[in-house]
Design an enzyme around this catalytic site. Structure first.
Site, PDB file in Angstrom:
ATOM      1  N   ASN A   5    -130.105  86.272  14.282  1.00  0.00           N
ATOM      2  CA  ASN A   5    -131.019  85.255  13.730  1.00  0.00           C
ATOM      3  C   ASN A   5    -131.011  83.986  14.577  1.00  0.00           C
ATOM      4  O   ASN A   5    -132.041  83.318  14.691  1.00  0.00           O
ATOM      5  CB  ASN A   5    -130.660  84.954  12.276  1.00  0.00           C
ATOM      6  N   ASP A  28    -126.761  73.827  -1.552  1.00  0.00           N
ATOM      7  CA  ASP A  28    -126.237  72.813  -2.467  1.00  0.00           C
ATOM      8  C   ASP A  28    -124.778  73.166  -2.760  1.00  0.00           C
ATOM      9  O   ASP A  28    -124.194  73.999  -2.054  1.00  0.00           O
ATOM     10  CB  ASP A  28    -127.115  72.706  -3.729  1.00  0.00           C
ATOM     11  N   HIS A  60    -130.163  84.116   3.519  1.00  0.00           N
ATOM     12  CA  HIS A  60    -129.359  85.041   2.719  1.00  0.00           C
ATOM     13  C   HIS A  60    -130.074  86.389   2.613  1.00  0.00           C
ATOM     14  O   HIS A  60    -131.283  86.429   2.363  1.00  0.00           O
ATOM     15  CB  HIS A  60    -129.132  84.447   1.321  1.00  0.00           C
ATOM     16  N   GLY A  69    -125.332  86.988  15.801  1.00  0.00           N
ATOM     17  CA  GLY A  69    -126.279  85.936  16.163  1.00  0.00           C
ATOM     18  C   GLY A  69    -127.715  86.394  16.361  1.00  0.00           C
ATOM     19  O   GLY A  69    -128.490  85.717  17.033  1.00  0.00           O
TER      20      GLY A  69
HETATM   21  C1  GAR Z   1    -127.831  87.851   8.209  1.00  0.00           C
HETATM   22  O1  GAR Z   1    -128.231  89.047   7.613  1.00  0.00           O
HETATM   23  C2  GAR Z   1    -127.771  86.764   7.169  1.00  0.00           C
HETATM   24  O2  GAR Z   1    -128.729  86.911   6.154  1.00  0.00           O
HETATM   25  C3  GAR Z   1    -126.384  86.944   6.623  1.00  0.00           C
HETATM   26  O3  GAR Z   1    -125.601  87.205   7.746  1.00  0.00           O
HETATM   27  C4  GAR Z   1    -126.383  87.953   8.679  1.00  0.00           C
HETATM   28  C5  GAR Z   1    -126.181  87.345  10.048  1.00  0.00           C
HETATM   29  O4  GAR Z   1    -126.675  88.193  11.041  1.00  0.00           O
HETATM   30  N1  GAR Z   1    -125.943  85.771   5.938  1.00  0.00           N
HETATM   31  C6  GAR Z   1    -125.223  85.788   4.834  1.00  0.00           C
HETATM   32  O5  GAR Z   1    -124.844  86.810   4.315  1.00  0.00           O
HETATM   33  C7  GAR Z   1    -124.915  84.433   4.272  1.00  0.00           C
HETATM   34  N2  GAR Z   1    -124.505  84.537   2.903  1.00  0.00           N
HETATM   35  P1  GAR Z   1    -126.837  87.645  12.527  1.00  0.00           P
HETATM   36  O6  GAR Z   1    -125.467  87.113  12.986  1.00  0.00           O
HETATM   37  O7  GAR Z   1    -127.241  88.857  13.317  1.00  0.00           O
HETATM   38  O8  GAR Z   1    -127.877  86.587  12.521  1.00  0.00           O
END
Ligand code: GAR
Length: 387
Positions: A194, A324, A292, A192
């Site tokens: 982000n 999408d 992403h 989490g």
């Molecule tokens: C992030 O790096 C995000 O870009 C990736 O998961 C991570 C979550 O980190 N998302 C994907 O790969 C989606 N295809 P977080 O839980 O520390 O935010």
């Protein structure tokens, strides 16, 4: 060793200049004393700060706290910060037993302060690890031979979370009609970081929205702790028995119904590792954002850092896009680029990408909401959100 009192460690009540701190450092150094530096905004003191600073001070003989100037705080945290101006922040910090000197610095980075002070020990807190320190700062500290220590922060204690709790308490007491800000749902599956960046941007006023719920498909994931820290409602959804990466039809329907019942305007996926399908896509068409870790259209799917390295790319980054029916194919809203260095591993590259994500995603969400609002003003289209 001379007693500390003879080393001019007399209490100060206002910020020192860099020259004064550098002179003190020399004096301490000559007497075999350990000089500790930490830096931050410190514009809303809480018990987490007090414990952190006491721990930092106990690691050496003098603690200097470098605080961001008001201008650099605004650049970092948004126009609503700092809560208290630099002179007041310095005075409050200097009233603590643990803080010996405060110095105010401009710019986003503490590199100038580190270069001038050359601390014996540099202390940071929170989500940092020695590897995730900003490259520029890390390189300088290594060059100076400065020891680096990362202290864990008190869970639930951060300035952003404090602000969020104040705002929530205000909203509860208010006789005003319920907030008319757009209602966001954050969906995640992991630690989490982000989600934290988004919540911090909401607390600072960089994102004008209300976080109505944090939803996760993994019991005990870190994102739940972050939501709790910010006093937010959470929802654990059961993805059903489909293989990893998918949600059963029943789970998708439940998710859609729950989001609709909460009057969600915009969904922000922040590391949500399940593919979203109907009926969710139609119900929230054009209002589901995803983050992403690659420069789409390159490297959709998983293991993006490994694949970028294998492909011999010279840069990578992150992409914020609308979801999408494809996998990582929707319209791109914003990207942030990072270099790929010769000695990068997948981990070191991902660390750099995460840093870019934490800046890029909140900005992209803020810009998206502004655009939706403008669209609503110019026509009352179906993607409208409350203003
Ligand atoms: C992030 O790096 C995000 O870009 C990736 O998961 C991570 C979550 O980190 N998302 C994907 O790969 C989606 N295809 P977080 O839980 O520390 O935010």
């Amino acid at each position: 060793m001379s007693p500390l009192s003879s080393l001019s460690l007399v209490p100060h009540s206002s910020a020192s200049t860099l020259d004064e701190i550098a002179a003190l450092r020399e004096q301490l150094s000559q007497n075999g004393r350990k000089f500790v530096l930490t830096n931050g905004v410190f514009d809303l003191l809480h018990v987490g700060h007090i414990r952190y600073l006491a721990e930092a001070r106990a690691l050496g003989d003098a603690l200097v706290v470098a605080i961001n100037s008001d201008e650099s705080t605004r650049a970092l945290k948004g126009p609503g910060r700092p809560i208290h101006p630099a002179a007041d922040r310095a005075e409050m910090l200097l009233a603590l037993r643990s803080v010996d000197r405060v110095v105010v610095f401009d710019g986003r980075r503490a590199t100038e302060v580190i270069a001038a002070i050359r601390p014996h020990l540099y202390v940071k807190g929170g989500d940092y690890t020695p590897e995730t320190l900003i490259d520029e700062e890390k390189a300088l500290l290594d060059r100076l031979g400065t020891e680096i220590r990362i202290l864990s922060l008190t869970p639930g204690q951060s300035s952003s979370a404090t602000l969020a709790r104040i705002n929530a308490a205000d909203a509860k007491q208010s006789t005003e009609p319920p907030s008319s800000r757009p209602r966001l749902a954050i969906l995640g599956s992991g630690r989490g970081s982000n989600a934290r960046a988004i919540l911090s941007a909401v607390a600072d006023g960089r994102i004008d929205a209300e976080i109505a719920v944090v939803i996760c498909d993994v019991p005990n994931a870190g994102i739940f702790d972050i939501a709790a820290e910010y006093g937010l409602p959470t929802l654990l959804i059961d993805p059903g028995t489909k293989k990893h990466g998918h949600l059963t039809d029943a789970a998708l329907k439940e998710l859609t119904d729950r989001l609709a019942a909460l009057s969600i305007d915009v969904i922000a996926c922040a590391g949500f590792m399940r593919i979203l399908r109907e009926p969710l896509l139609s119900r929230f068409s054009g209002r589901i954002l995803n983050l992403h870790p690659s420069l789409l259209p390159k490297f959709p799917g998983l293991h993006t850092a490994e694949r970028a390295l294998e492909a011999g790319e010279t840069e990578s980054g992150c992409t914020v896009h609308l979801i999408d029916a494809g996998i990582d194919t929707g319209p791109i809203l914003k990207q942030a680029r990072v270099p790929i260095l010769a000695d990068d591993t997948a981990d070191s590259l991902m660390t750099r990408i995460h840093e870019a994500e934490h800046r890029c995603y909140p900005e992209a969400i803020a810009e998206f909401l502004t655009r939706l609002r403008a669209e609503k003003t110019s026509n009352s289209g179906e993607n409208s959100i409350p203003d």
